[in-house]
Design a protein around this motif. Sequence first.
Motif, PDB file in Angstrom:
ATOM      1  N   THR C  14       6.728  14.638 -14.133  1.00  0.00           N
ATOM      2  CA  THR C  14       7.576  15.024 -13.033  1.00  0.00           C
ATOM      3  C   THR C  14       9.040  14.841 -13.504  1.00  0.00           C
ATOM      4  N   ILE C  15       8.997  13.454 -14.191  1.00  0.00           N
ATOM      5  CA  ILE C  15      10.429  12.830 -14.854  1.00  0.00           C
ATOM      6  C   ILE C  15      10.696  13.753 -15.817  1.00  0.00           C
ATOM      7  N   ILE C  16       9.824  14.020 -16.867  1.00  0.00           N
ATOM      8  CA  ILE C  16      10.072  14.860 -18.052  1.00  0.00           C
ATOM      9  C   ILE C  16      10.665  16.231 -17.723  1.00  0.00           C
ATOM     10  N   CYS C  17       9.724  16.655 -16.668  1.00  0.00           N
ATOM     11  CA  CYS C  17      10.204  18.096 -16.146  1.00  0.00           C
ATOM     12  C   CYS C  17      11.717  18.198 -15.999  1.00  0.00           C
ATOM     13  N   GLY C  18      12.177  17.102 -15.028  1.00  0.00           N
ATOM     14  CA  GLY C  18      13.349  17.251 -14.670  1.00  0.00           C
ATOM     15  C   GLY C  18      14.525  17.013 -15.979  1.00  0.00           C
ATOM     16  N   ALA C  19      14.139  16.218 -16.658  1.00  0.00           N
ATOM     17  CA  ALA C  19      14.975  15.908 -18.059  1.00  0.00           C
ATOM     18  C   ALA C  19      15.004  17.339 -18.885  1.00  0.00           C
ATOM     19  N   VAL C  20      13.681  17.855 -19.049  1.00  0.00           N
ATOM     20  CA  VAL C  20      13.816  19.173 -19.886  1.00  0.00           C
ATOM     21  C   VAL C  20      14.507  20.388 -19.222  1.00  0.00           C
ATOM     22  N   HIS C  21      14.419  20.499 -17.927  1.00  0.00           N
ATOM     23  CA  HIS C  21      15.202  21.371 -17.030  1.00  0.00           C
ATOM     24  C   HIS C  21      16.780  21.311 -17.491  1.00  0.00           C
ATOM     25  N   LYS C  22      17.211  19.994 -17.619  1.00  0.00           N
ATOM     26  CA  LYS C  22      18.558  19.781 -17.645  1.00  0.00           C
ATOM     27  C   LYS C  22      19.018  20.154 -19.190  1.00  0.00           C
ATOM     28  N   ALA C  23      18.073  19.651 -20.021  1.00  0.00           N
ATOM     29  CA  ALA C  23      18.158  19.942 -21.470  1.00  0.00           C
ATOM     30  C   ALA C  23      18.223  21.475 -21.698  1.00  0.00           C
ATOM     31  N   GLU C  25      19.562  23.606 -19.702  1.00  0.00           N
ATOM     32  CA  GLU C  25      20.859  24.215 -19.330  1.00  0.00           C
ATOM     33  C   GLU C  25      21.959  23.768 -20.508  1.00  0.00           C
ATOM     34  N   LEU C  26      21.759  22.496 -20.745  1.00  0.00           N
ATOM     35  CA  LEU C  26      22.748  22.237 -21.748  1.00  0.00           C
ATOM     36  C   LEU C  26      22.585  23.025 -23.171  1.00  0.00           C
ATOM     37  N   GLY C  27      21.477  23.506 -23.353  1.00  0.00           N
ATOM     38  CA  GLY C  27      21.155  24.464 -24.679  1.00  0.00           C
ATOM     39  C   GLY C  27      20.666  23.468 -25.939  1.00  0.00           C
ATOM     40  N   ILE C  28      20.302  22.047 -25.504  1.00  0.00           N
ATOM     41  CA  ILE C  28      19.899  21.023 -26.334  1.00  0.00           C
ATOM     42  C   ILE C  28      18.577  20.709 -26.213  1.00  0.00           C
ATOM     43  N   PRO C  29      17.812  20.918 -27.498  1.00  0.00           N
ATOM     44  CA  PRO C  29      16.360  20.363 -27.368  1.00  0.00           C
ATOM     45  C   PRO C  29      16.242  18.880 -27.703  1.00  0.00           C
ATOM     46  N   GLY C 122      21.062  14.564 -28.271  1.00  0.00           N
ATOM     47  CA  GLY C 122      22.313  15.270 -28.168  1.00  0.00           C
ATOM     48  C   GLY C 122      23.421  13.937 -28.098  1.00  0.00           C
ATOM     49  N   SER C 123      24.476  14.144 -27.506  1.00  0.00           N
ATOM     50  CA  SER C 123      25.605  13.050 -27.487  1.00  0.00           C
ATOM     51  C   SER C 123      24.928  11.970 -26.536  1.00  0.00           C
ATOM     52  N   LEU C 128      22.327  10.839 -21.505  1.00  0.00           N
ATOM     53  CA  LEU C 128      22.400  10.423 -20.151  1.00  0.00           C
ATOM     54  C   LEU C 128      22.051  11.086 -18.870  1.00  0.00           C
ATOM     55  N   GLY C 129      22.865  12.235 -19.232  1.00  0.00           N
ATOM     56  CA  GLY C 129      22.442  13.368 -18.217  1.00  0.00           C
ATOM     57  C   GLY C 129      21.196  13.786 -18.118  1.00  0.00           C
ATOM     58  N   CYS C 130      20.745  13.972 -18.930  1.00  0.00           N
ATOM     59  CA  CYS C 130      19.106  14.577 -19.007  1.00  0.00           C
ATOM     60  C   CYS C 130      18.010  13.382 -18.372  1.00  0.00           C
ATOM     61  N   ALA C 131      18.462  12.135 -18.876  1.00  0.00           N
ATOM     62  CA  ALA C 131      17.862  10.963 -18.355  1.00  0.00           C
ATOM     63  C   ALA C 131      18.087  10.831 -16.790  1.00  0.00           C
ATOM     64  N   GLN C 132      19.188  11.048 -16.374  1.00  0.00           N
ATOM     65  CA  GLN C 132      19.529  11.099 -14.990  1.00  0.00           C
ATOM     66  C   GLN C 132      18.816  12.360 -14.039  1.00  0.00           C
ATOM     67  N   ALA C 133      18.744  13.415 -14.572  1.00  0.00           N
ATOM     68  CA  ALA C 133      17.980  14.435 -14.127  1.00  0.00           C
ATOM     69  C   ALA C 133      16.714  14.119 -14.093  1.00  0.00           C
TER      70      ALA C 133
END
Lengths: 143, 143, 143, 143
Positions: C14-23, C25-29, C122-123, C128-133
């Motif tokens: 579930t946690i990875i899913c949230g981070a992937v979703h944000k990634a 959005e950012l367009g960064i694998p 990414g940067s 951090l944004g993806c980790a937070q997601a």
Amino acid sequence: MLIINRLNQIEAKTIICGAVHKANELGIPMCISVVDESGNLIAFERMDGGKVHSVTISQDKAFTAASARKGTHEFNQACIPVHENNLFGIHTALGGRMCIVGGGLPIVSNGKVVGGIGVSSGSPAQDLGCAQAGVDAFTHNYN
Amino acid sequence: MLIINRLNQIEAKTIICGAVHKANELGIPMCISVVDESGNLIAFERMDGGKVHSVTISQDKAFTAASARKGTHEFNQACIPVHENNLFGIHTALGGRMCIVGGGLPIVSNGKVVGGIGVSSGSPAQDLGCAQAGVDAFTHNYN
Amino acid sequence: MLIINRLNQIEAKTIICGAVHKANELGIPMCISVVDESGNLIAFERMDGGKVHSVTISQDKAFTAASARKGTHEFNQACIPVHENNLFGIHTALGGRMCIVGGGLPIVSNGKVVGGIGVSSGSPAQDLGCAQAGVDAFTHNYN
Amino acid sequence: MLIINRLNQIEAKTIICGAVHKANELGIPMCISVVDESGNLIAFERMDGGKVHSVTISQDKAFTAASARKGTHEFNQACIPVHENNLFGIHTALGGRMCIVGGGLPIVSNGKVVGGIGVSSGSPAQDLGCAQAGVDAFTHNYN
């Protein structure tokens, strides 16, 4: 969420006490490590005169026993290269941290591994004897 | 022949006791390592709740302090890259085992380093406070 | 005996899913690692195109955050060498496994750290944004 | 210019799925790693209860199988020191990262190695069985 049982500090000290008592009987100063169920060090004692290389080896024995959930001496026999069980070579894994020399035992409570003990400075049989004495001290006091 | 003075196990336990007492005052479970004058581990305790990365860092602090014969916090300021003392970079030596974060102190007896203590899990100031409490326990009891 | 709470596999996914979703959005694998409360890897995903060095760095960020019980970006600021807090140099500890680059966060449940997430490719701000997601997905579903 | 075929994330997940299914049949929680054709990790799952040392060993098995383009169990027999093929010793290469314990298999598509799977936590035969189940899931779905 998983619920994990882990040795606490008092239990670790009790385990070391048991191993030290046996080492004194044998007249061999030992290095004794106790790790938690994830293999991370909780307590360590190098008895006066314990060998320097045993500082690391006792930790690696405890790590291996806790993680693999069996005695390091069991690995030792299974790793003899003539055996056709594909296990030879495990002893160099993790940069050699996987230790297959006798003297490491898991600590078990209610059927679950809650930690491990590793002893080093004597022969594998002597190390194993002290590790077993550590396990026995735990079992006698807490199980 | 060199005659070396080295902490024994009872002295090491006394040092850890002093550090644990201070850690309990602070309410922070610490990892505490005591090494001999050669930097090799004698005794270790991870108080219940001590951090996993601190298992290694406390050992490295004790090693660095005993070997360099000064507090790791002294290294820290000297390593700030604006200082023109050519010391910057020592923190990556030995694969990072040279630890310049505060919390490591040498143990001194009769003007000679006989061991070291390293503490980790709090802030550098808290770690240093506990290391000092360990040194004080040694001084109070044996010097 | 200590009683420890640890992320299970479904929570990690579930946690990875949230981070992937944000990634996405950012367009960064991204490379995304989830570890347990002791810092050991539970789950890992390298999104198609994720960077090779990030395989290790994402694991180290997750390890550092879970073990230190704070975000790796908090370490980053505290480690700036002009600060007189004696923390500079922590980033080379454990052979460099202590990662102070933003993108690692602890996973907290009922006030206890039960694991960690580390993101890299990414940067630091994007990581951090993806980790937070990932943390948010956990909180939304399980807390 | 070389054109390289490499597993993608969905294929990696399918492979892990196959291995997990077999592990559940055996009743043994496994660590399962999938790497790309260069040996770099794409996906990892530690089933609830998978062993800590297997986190690294499963990765090393997958790396070895993908890079050497054969099963790690094939290396195992060839490394028995009585064999006169000069291969004994390969298991200590790369700091022990070359893993010759059974449980690693290459993933092949159209005659080319596109990745590898490594499984660890059971016996070498059980690990190999789960790795094969992962390969089979790939073949069934994509070849």
